[in-house]
Design a protein around this motif. Structure first.
Motif, PDB file in Angstrom:
ATOM      1  N   GLY A 163       0.824  -1.205   0.000  1.00  0.00           N
ATOM      2  CA  GLY A 163       0.000   0.000   0.000  1.00  0.00           C
ATOM      3  C   GLY A 163       0.858   1.254   0.000  1.00  0.00           C
ATOM      4  N   GLU A 164       2.150   1.105  -0.236  1.00  0.00           N
ATOM      5  CA  GLU A 164       3.036   2.268  -0.216  1.00  0.00           C
ATOM      6  C   GLU A 164       3.756   2.395  -1.548  1.00  0.00           C
ATOM      7  OE1 GLU A 164       5.816   2.334   3.013  1.00  0.00           O
ATOM      8  OE2 GLU A 164       6.755   4.172   2.321  1.00  0.00           O
ATOM      9  N   LYS A 165       3.540   3.519  -2.205  1.00  0.00           N
ATOM     10  CA  LYS A 165       4.235   3.773  -3.473  1.00  0.00           C
ATOM     11  C   LYS A 165       5.660   4.226  -3.200  1.00  0.00           C
ATOM     12  CE  LYS A 165       0.687   5.016  -6.770  1.00  0.00           C
ATOM     13  NZ  LYS A 165      -0.425   5.941  -6.739  1.00  0.00           N
ATOM     14  N   VAL A 166       6.570   3.834  -4.086  1.00  0.00           N
ATOM     15  CA  VAL A 166       7.924   4.361  -3.996  1.00  0.00           C
ATOM     16  C   VAL A 166       7.953   5.661  -4.784  1.00  0.00           C
ATOM     17  CG1 VAL A 166      10.301   3.997  -4.707  1.00  0.00           C
ATOM     18  CG2 VAL A 166       9.006   2.136  -3.655  1.00  0.00           C
ATOM     19  N   THR A 167       8.449   6.716  -4.157  1.00  0.00           N
ATOM     20  CA  THR A 167       8.402   8.014  -4.809  1.00  0.00           C
ATOM     21  C   THR A 167       9.719   8.393  -5.462  1.00  0.00           C
ATOM     22  OG1 THR A 167       8.919   9.014  -2.689  1.00  0.00           O
ATOM     23  CG2 THR A 167       6.597   8.930  -3.312  1.00  0.00           C
ATOM     24  N   HIS A 168      10.820   7.779  -5.011  1.00  0.00           N
ATOM     25  CA  HIS A 168      12.098   8.249  -5.510  1.00  0.00           C
ATOM     26  C   HIS A 168      13.175   7.175  -5.376  1.00  0.00           C
ATOM     27  CE1 HIS A 168      15.143  11.082  -6.643  1.00  0.00           C
ATOM     28  NE2 HIS A 168      15.806  10.891  -5.524  1.00  0.00           N
ATOM     29  N   ILE A 169      14.009   7.075  -6.409  1.00  0.00           N
ATOM     30  CA  ILE A 169      15.207   6.223  -6.329  1.00  0.00           C
ATOM     31  C   ILE A 169      16.412   7.141  -6.462  1.00  0.00           C
ATOM     32  CG2 ILE A 169      16.520   4.369  -7.416  1.00  0.00           C
ATOM     33  CD1 ILE A 169      13.875   3.426  -8.695  1.00  0.00           C
ATOM     34  N   ASP A 170      17.316   7.050  -5.499  1.00  0.00           N
ATOM     35  CA  ASP A 170      18.554   7.834  -5.584  1.00  0.00           C
ATOM     36  C   ASP A 170      19.685   6.850  -5.838  1.00  0.00           C
ATOM     37  OD1 ASP A 170      20.881   9.251  -5.238  1.00  0.00           O
ATOM     38  OD2 ASP A 170      20.088  10.455  -3.566  1.00  0.00           O
ATOM     39  N   ARG A 171      20.123   6.757  -7.117  1.00  0.00           N
ATOM     40  CA  ARG A 171      21.105   5.734  -7.467  1.00  0.00           C
ATOM     41  C   ARG A 171      22.495   6.073  -6.949  1.00  0.00           C
ATOM     42  NH1 ARG A 171      22.232   4.591 -12.620  1.00  0.00           N
ATOM     43  NH2 ARG A 171      21.372   6.497 -13.514  1.00  0.00           N
ATOM     44  N   ALA A 172      22.774   7.363  -6.799  1.00  0.00           N
ATOM     45  CA  ALA A 172      24.083   7.758  -6.285  1.00  0.00           C
ATOM     46  C   ALA A 172      24.219   7.346  -4.829  1.00  0.00           C
ATOM     47  CB  ALA A 172      24.263   9.264  -6.443  1.00  0.00           C
ATOM     48  N   ALA A 173      23.187   7.647  -4.051  1.00  0.00           N
ATOM     49  CA  ALA A 173      23.221   7.279  -2.629  1.00  0.00           C
ATOM     50  C   ALA A 173      22.805   5.834  -2.409  1.00  0.00           C
ATOM     51  CB  ALA A 173      22.296   8.214  -1.841  1.00  0.00           C
ATOM     52  N   LYS A 174      22.291   5.181  -3.464  1.00  0.00           N
ATOM     53  CA  LYS A 174      21.735   3.825  -3.393  1.00  0.00           C
ATOM     54  C   LYS A 174      20.648   3.729  -2.329  1.00  0.00           C
ATOM     55  CE  LYS A 174      24.384   0.215  -4.394  1.00  0.00           C
ATOM     56  NZ  LYS A 174      25.439  -0.760  -4.416  1.00  0.00           N
ATOM     57  N   THR A 175      19.660   4.585  -2.480  1.00  0.00           N
ATOM     58  CA  THR A 175      18.511   4.529  -1.567  1.00  0.00           C
ATOM     59  C   THR A 175      17.215   4.616  -2.359  1.00  0.00           C
ATOM     60  OG1 THR A 175      18.399   6.921  -1.282  1.00  0.00           O
ATOM     61  CG2 THR A 175      19.725   5.693   0.324  1.00  0.00           C
ATOM     62  N   VAL A 176      16.150   4.147  -1.682  1.00  0.00           N
ATOM     63  CA  VAL A 176      14.804   4.198  -2.230  1.00  0.00           C
ATOM     64  C   VAL A 176      13.934   4.888  -1.193  1.00  0.00           C
ATOM     65  CG1 VAL A 176      12.801   2.729  -2.606  1.00  0.00           C
ATOM     66  CG2 VAL A 176      14.937   2.198  -3.744  1.00  0.00           C
ATOM     67  N   THR A 177      13.059   5.806  -1.636  1.00  0.00           N
ATOM     68  CA  THR A 177      12.193   6.489  -0.690  1.00  0.00           C
ATOM     69  C   THR A 177      10.740   6.175  -0.998  1.00  0.00           C
ATOM     70  OG1 THR A 177      13.812   8.271  -0.695  1.00  0.00           O
ATOM     71  CG2 THR A 177      11.695   8.722   0.379  1.00  0.00           C
ATOM     72  N   GLY A 178      10.027   5.732   0.037  1.00  0.00           N
ATOM     73  CA  GLY A 178       8.600   5.470  -0.110  1.00  0.00           C
ATOM     74  C   GLY A 178       7.797   6.672   0.327  1.00  0.00           C
ATOM     75  N   GLU A 179       6.460   6.551   0.202  1.00  0.00           N
ATOM     76  CA  GLU A 179       5.591   7.673   0.569  1.00  0.00           C
ATOM     77  C   GLU A 179       5.736   8.038   2.036  1.00  0.00           C
ATOM     78  OE1 GLU A 179       1.634   7.380  -2.167  1.00  0.00           O
ATOM     79  OE2 GLU A 179       2.066   5.749  -0.799  1.00  0.00           O
ATOM     80  N   THR A 180       5.938   7.008   2.852  1.00  0.00           N
ATOM     81  CA  THR A 180       6.137   7.277   4.270  1.00  0.00           C
ATOM     82  C   THR A 180       7.502   6.718   4.632  1.00  0.00           C
ATOM     83  OG1 THR A 180       5.168   5.174   4.863  1.00  0.00           O
ATOM     84  CG2 THR A 180       3.681   7.063   4.798  1.00  0.00           C
ATOM     85  N   GLY A 181       8.224   7.420   5.430  1.00  0.00           N
ATOM     86  CA  GLY A 181       9.480   6.859   5.895  1.00  0.00           C
ATOM     87  C   GLY A 181      10.686   7.462   5.233  1.00  0.00           C
ATOM     88  N   ALA A 182      11.813   7.201   5.858  1.00  0.00           N
ATOM     89  CA  ALA A 182      13.078   7.766   5.443  1.00  0.00           C
ATOM     90  C   ALA A 182      13.628   6.977   4.268  1.00  0.00           C
ATOM     91  CB  ALA A 182      14.054   7.703   6.620  1.00  0.00           C
ATOM     92  N   PRO A 183      14.619   7.530   3.567  1.00  0.00           N
ATOM     93  CA  PRO A 183      15.250   6.777   2.484  1.00  0.00           C
ATOM     94  C   PRO A 183      15.798   5.446   3.001  1.00  0.00           C
ATOM     95  CG  PRO A 183      15.955   9.060   2.445  1.00  0.00           C
ATOM     96  CD  PRO A 183      15.158   8.879   3.704  1.00  0.00           C
ATOM     97  N   LEU A 184      15.621   4.390   2.205  1.00  0.00           N
ATOM     98  CA  LEU A 184      16.021   3.051   2.609  1.00  0.00           C
ATOM     99  C   LEU A 184      17.178   2.623   1.713  1.00  0.00           C
ATOM    100  CD1 LEU A 184      15.185   0.488   4.265  1.00  0.00           C
ATOM    101  CD2 LEU A 184      13.828  -0.156   2.289  1.00  0.00           C
ATOM    102  N   ALA A 185      18.278   2.198   2.342  1.00  0.00           N
ATOM    103  CA  ALA A 185      19.470   1.874   1.570  1.00  0.00           C
ATOM    104  C   ALA A 185      19.358   0.485   0.960  1.00  0.00           C
ATOM    105  CB  ALA A 185      20.698   1.944   2.466  1.00  0.00           C
TER     106      ALA A 185
END
Lengths: 115, 814
Positions: free
Chosen positions: B78-100
């Motif tokens: 039920g949570e969309k991923v809003t952003h992928i940061d390939r340089a930092a190698k993280t993924v950010t969902g609608e809720t929560g901090a960037p996940l490595a």
């Protein structure tokens, strides 16, 4: 060389049931089948460490209570599509007493394949 | 150190990839799974049988909560991923901090294509893509006389149309091209298909262009065609195609075209990012059918494991999942100078077969009405076999290739070992025969060992034929699902025979009903044990060795082998003394976790098996008994505080809840049974999603049954409204006893009601007062045996069995 030791009465274990024996290397499950044969296997499913002594005993097999892996009590091998095996030890019934081979038990860590 | 894998999208491809990954290396990965849909992996291609009502959603779930838990997958559904940061190698969902992540698997699937007609954003215009769409269609179909228009006469559109028609809607299919399924069928087969659909009452308009969607008050009312025709509708389904969902990947700077570019290893332009499924583009091709997606999943898993693997697109075939329309298509069937056709028609039977040949090889096949030989043709096509020698009889199929007499299974018998039976999972006839020779002697066993027929299910009949050919007379295609491999009888037959032949022991059941095993298995033993104790409470002795560990030990086993202890709190009411005793017990036995459950109880988690009798004895001393939180039986009665405290309460809801629980506790049933009593229609005790719920109103008690809030979410259906509290209690007991006596083991009440019908239940529990009283009397007899506290009994008489039978730690030196 075998070293049979008495671990209890057959009637301490219900038919189609199991109890554990505590050893220095962990618990060993002693199974009693519906026709009063006894078997000894490590009380630890190779899949997720489930206590096999708590499983349902049917025929000469036991079903792990966590995820229904089925093991042959005779060989310790997983049945069906699952692959794995449980170390097993010699056990027998003599005059209503359950005997297991302590020589195998004490050797279990250094040489499991001997079991 | 575990590698961190983040997966975006819980579809069929990513689910399969995780299976392969865990099968090879269960402990090497720390996986987080995002899904925009509020649920985990399910078999999306089976939504059509769900729509038509031939299957229920739980039957198509491929990975349940237990699976995720067992494999340590962190689920963020039920949570969309809003952003992928390939340089930092993280993924950010609608809720929560960037996940490595160390590795990222993109499986964002596809989006349905919505034609931007005027009015496409009206309420009631939907795609056919996920469970929400399916449920929207089911809801629309529930209104009598409702009409649907489906734009798109392809695979998905026709499955939607057939499903809606089966649910009673007036359905029109609008298709732009000259014949249906033009990408898979030639004109003749398209004609036969259209005829079959029209015969079912579906209106089919080909060569029709849509112009505008009409609406009123923001809701769709009709589709207007180019020629001015208006087709009135309550819903409009657009099933005109899909587009790879590349937005997130493109934004992250990954190379994309029509889909996300991947190489043969399923790697994207970033070596730490993989992609699989309908979102990818491989060598210019995109994918919509499941078989190549499964291949991609396997390759992706191998790539993650560092194994060399290459994705090779394979020939795919198509089958339509509309019951009664047998069609098959594969390969290339366009016209061309270098091609020859072999065509067979039987207009009376509605059969059409066409093979397309080039250089004496089959390059395409289209079949309608009789697809029994399709695997054989598909095999010849994939293997590029030279068919010159059998050309004259080729179209009649394998049964005619040696002059053998015609036999329904001859076609299957004639298949070579490498012929593909299950296209979804790439299972060949040889794989299935090997499984059968290895002991898999029924459909369930073959499915468990090979996965054949486990996905879309259209090859089920073929798998059964392979079973028939391999096992000969030993295999009879079963009419009803048997209880397990130990018996050919169904649950229903066994319940009936236990009653009618007065079978009162397990041994009697095994002998009289011809059990094939010595003493059953873990599937049938708990069921038989329950049936016997429910039908013969006085004669049959409950067998602990035929119960799952939780019921045998009266505690829930946890994944680390410890147990949880839940004392009963009647009606969810407790006292300071009870709480003090619970706190003392928690301290004394080093209970690591204390949790308040959804049923208003306190759960002590992490108790060692050996300590159970002692902690129970302590709780017994404080007046508490087992809460049976582990049982297929009466669980909890949840209540609100009612009129004693609440300014809205109409009646003493907690008082009724306590009475109900005091009457029912200790009873076993086919599955768990949960109740609630709310003191007013505000329903704070959530009585409308329980197996039985009572809502107090000024005029009396409303009793609803068949609710659920687990895998399925079901609202209770009204059973009765009564004036007196005693009558509410009587009806509750009678309902529970009827369920106990007639339901299949492991069917919750809502499933049982779906089978027997609520009217059938009402006749016995509400209308016929004699029958109601007889049920109550029989329940009382059962309770005279079973309403006892197992904790007290075990603590007193069986404490010894919770200890090791011997302790050899002192003799380890021998």
């Amino acid at each position: 060389m075998t070293n049979w030791i008495d671990i209890g009465a057959l009637d301490d274990i219900p038919p189609r049931g199991a109890r554990v024996v505590r050893t220095a290397h962990g618990c060993v499950a002693i199974f009693r089948t519906g026709d009063d044969q006894v078997f000894a296997l490590d009380d630890r499913c190779p899949h997720k460490g489930g206590p096999l002594s708590e499983g349902i005993v049917h025929g000469a097999s036991v079903t792990c209570p966590l995820h229904n892996w089925v093991f042959s009590l005779e060989t310790g091998l997983a049945q069906g599509a699952d692959e794995g095996s449980v170390p097993s030890y010699s056990a027998r019934v003599d005059s209503g007493r359950i005997l297991i081979d302590a020589a195998q038990l004490s050797g279990q860590l250094s040489d499991r394949s001997a079991a | 150190m575990k590698q961190r894998l983040v997966v975006i999208g819980a579809g069929m491809a990513s689910g399969r990839a995780l299976e392969h990954l865990f099968a090879a290396d269960r402990d090497g990965w720390d996986v987080t799974l995002f899904n925009a849909e509020p649920r985990g992996n399910y078999n999306r291609i089976m939504l059509s049988p769900v729509l038509s009502g031939e299957k229920a959603f739980p039957e198509i779930v491929t990975h349940d909560d237990t699976w995720y838990e067992e494999n340590g997958v962190t689920c963020r559904f039920g949570e969309k991923v809003t952003h992928i940061d390939r340089a930092a190698k993280t993924v950010t969902g609608e809720t929560g901090a960037p996940l490595a992540y160390d590795k990222l698997l993109v499986a964002t699937g596809s989006n349905p294509f919505i034609i931007p007609l005027p009015g496409h954003d009206l309420d009631g215009v939907i795609a056919y893509r996920d469970l929400e769409d399916t449920n929207a269609m089911i809801q629309a179909a529930a209104r009598p006389g409702s009409k649907a228009v489906v734009i798109g006469g392809g695979l998905l559109g026709l499955e939607a149309a057939a499903g809606l028609k089966l649910r009673g809607m007036d359905v029109t299919v609008v298709h732009l091209m000259g014949h249906l399924m033009e990408r898979q069928l030639d004109e003749a087969a398209g004609y036969l298909l259209r005829k079959a659909l029209v015969d079912r009452g579906i209106n089919v308009l080909c060569s029709s262009n849509s112009k505008q969607i009409l609406g009123r008050d923001g809701k769709v009312t009709a589709l207007m065609l180019e020629d001015g025709t208006e087709l009135p509708c309550d819903i409009l389904v657009m099933a005109v195609g899909i587009r790879p969902n590349t937005g997130l990947a493109a934004e992250a700077g990954l190379a994309t075209g029509r889909g996300i570019h991947v190489d043969d290893h399923m790697l994207t332009s970033d070596p730490d990012v993989l992609a699989v499924g309908e979102c990818v583009e491989h060598n210019g091709a995109i994918f919509g059918l499941v078989a190549p997606l499964y291949d991609q999943a396997r390759v992706a898993a191998q790539t993650l494991l560092g194994e060399p693997a290459h994705f090779v697109p394979r020939e795919v075939s198509t089958k339509l999942k509309v019951t009664g329309c047998d069609l098959f298509s594969a390969g290339d069937f366009g016209d061309g100078d270098d091609r020859e056709d072999i065509v067979f028609r039987d207009p009376a039977r509605g059969v059409y077969k066409r093979l397309i040949l080039r250089d004496n090889k089959i390059i395409g096949a289209v079949m309608y009405g009789d697809t029994a030989d399709s695997s054989w043709f598909f095999g010849l096509m994939k293997d590029e076999e030279d068919i010159a020698e059998m050309r004259e009889t080729l179209i009649f199929g394998p049964a005619y290739q040696g002059g053998d007499p015609l036999d329904p299974t001859a076609a299957v018998a004639a298949l070579p070992a490498d012929a593909e039976i299950c296209g979804c999972n790439g299972v060949s006839k040889g794989d299935i025969v090997a499984a059968i020779q290895g002991g898999a002697n029924d459909l369930a066993a073959v499915r468990a060992t090979t996965k054949a027929s486990g996905s879309c299910g259209t090859c089920t009949g073929l798998v059964e034929q392979v079973l028939g050919v391999t096992l000969g007379d030993d295999f009879v295609i079963p009419a009803a699902q048997s209880i397990c491999g130990c018996s050919d009888h169904s649950h229903e037959d066994i319940r009936r025979l236990i009653k009618s032949r007065e079978l009162k022991s397990q041994a009697a059941v095994w002998q009289e009903l011809a059990w094939k095993t010595r003493d059953g298995c873990h599937t049938c033993r708990p069921a038989i044990n329950y049936y016997l104790l429910a039908d013969w409470p006085l004669e049959y002795q409950d067998d602990p060795q035929s119960r799952f560990i939780n019921e045998r030990k009266h505690a829930n086993i946890q994944k680390d082998g410890t147990f949880s202890v839940v004392p009963r709190m009647f009606g969810g009411m407790t006292t300071s003394d009870e709480l003090r005793a619970i706190a003392d017990a928690a301290d004394k036995y080093d209970v690591p976790t204390i949790h308040v459950t959804g049923g208003q109880r306190i759960d002590l988690l992490g108790v060692k098996g050996e300590d159970l009798p002692a902690i129970w004895a302590d709780l017994n001393r404080a007046g508490m008994v087992s809460g049976h939180a582990y049982s297929k039986g009466l669980r909890t009665v949840k209540t609100c505080v009612g009129k004693d405290h609440c300014r809205f309460g109409t009646r003493d809801s907690s008082g009724l809840g306590i009475k109900l629980e005091q009457t029912l506790w200790g009873a076993w049933s086919p599955h768990k049974f949960k109740l609630a009593v709310s003191g007013c229609p505000r329903n704070c005790a959530e009585a409308t999603c329980k197996d039985l719920g009572v809502i107090c109103v000024d005029s009396g008690y409303q009793i609803g049954v068949g609710g659920a809030a687990g895998m399925d979410l079901k609202q209770t259906e009204p059973l009765a409204q009564v004036a007196s509290e005693q009558e509410a209690i009587d009806i509750t007991i009678a309902f529970y006893q009827l369920y106990r006596e007639t339901a299949k083991y492991l069917d919750r009440p809502y499933k049982w009601i779906a089978k027997v019908g609520l009217d059938w239940v009402k006749e016995r529990v509400i209308d016929d007062l004699d029958m109601r009283q007889a049920l109550i009397d029989r329940f009382a007899i059962s309770q005279s045996v079973y309403q006892k506290d197992p904790w007290a009994e075990h603590a007193k008489d069986r404490a010894e069995t919770y200890q090791p039978v011997a302790d050899l730690t002192l003799q380890a030196a021998e």
